[in-house]
Design a protein around this motif. Structure first.
Motif: not given
Length: 265
Positions: A130, A133, A152, A194
């Protein structure tokens, strides 16, 4: 349940404050803006309440309850960001809240099941994935960027909840040796990055809706598999209806989160 509700209030207001701070300038200057810093403080308070709730309730109940922060975000964005939500947006918010409320009401008792070291190592590996990403997605611009960043962020926050739920003890000596503790820290940090990027580049309620989907759906499924969470006897139908309402409302809100004139800008 009181702790879960407090968590929702803190997270919802924090989202609106962070969006106001993010809209005021570049991402690198967020930590110098008081709305964003106040939002971070509320996030920490919300996480403390969520931690308390996760130690006593099934995962999907806590995540469903705190996902109600979407409604708090929508209301708070009216004075803080000047957003005027149309009637259909409020209907979508109410659908999400109603669906999640039914899911919470249908929850069964927490199962006394613990996960082994191998599972906690898998959670750590997932957290690292994660984080990687998240590092890639924060570089994406609109229109795809905010969507990816919201999803995400949701997966990261959901993974954080799972890692916290899997901790057998909260004593410092135990935490420093537990891979699940590091999984919670890594996934939470990646999700936060994110989320902040999505708030700066996309509609706040859209990003929040997608985050809610990720942080609610993943823990619900994994909670059933790992801890045998299940609805109360006779509540299978209402639980399914609540899930449909929540998902449909969140998807509608993610598409029509902002007034048309704002989406066209």
């Amino acid at each position: 349940m009181t702790a879960a509700v407090v968590c929702a209030l803190c997270y919802g207001l924090a989202t609106a404050l962070q969006a106001r701070g993010a809209a005021a300038g570049p991402l690198t200057g967020l930590l110098r803006r008081w709305p964003f810093l106040l939002g971070v403080g509320l996030d920490l308070a919300g996480f403390g309440a969520q931690l308390l709730a996760l130690r006593r309730l099934p995962v999907f109940v806590v995540q469903a309850a705190q996902a109600g922060n979407l409604a708090v975000t929508a209301v708070a964005c009216v004075p803080l960001l000047g957003i005027r939500l149309a009637a259909r947006h409020w209907v979508a918010v109410l659908a999400v809240c109603a669906g999640l409320a039914v899911l919470g009401a249908s929850s069964g008792a927490e199962q006394a099941v613990t996960v082994g070291g191998r599972t906690r190592m898998i959670l750590l590996a997932a957290a690292l994935a994660v984080a990687l990403t998240a590092l890639i997605s924060v570089r994406l611009g609109p229109p795809a960027g905010p969507v990816v960043q919201g999803l995400v962020a949701g997966l990261g926050f959901g993974l954080t909840a799972l890692a916290v739920r899997s901790l057998p003890a909260l004593a410092p000596a135990s935490l420093v040796r537990d891979p699940a503790a590091y999984a919670a820290a890594i996934s939470g940090t990646g999700a936060f990055a994110c989320f902040a990027a999505g708030l700066q580049r996309g509609p706040v309620t859209t990003v929040a809706a997608l985050t809610v989907l990720g942080e609610t759906g993943l823990p619900a499924v994994i909670g059933v598999l790992l801890w045998h969470d299940h609805p109360r006897p006779g509540w299978g139908g209402p639980a399914a209806l609540g899930l449909v309402l929540a998902v449909t409302g969140a998807l509608a809100l993610s598409r029509f989160a902002e007034p048309p004139q704002q989406r066209d800008q």
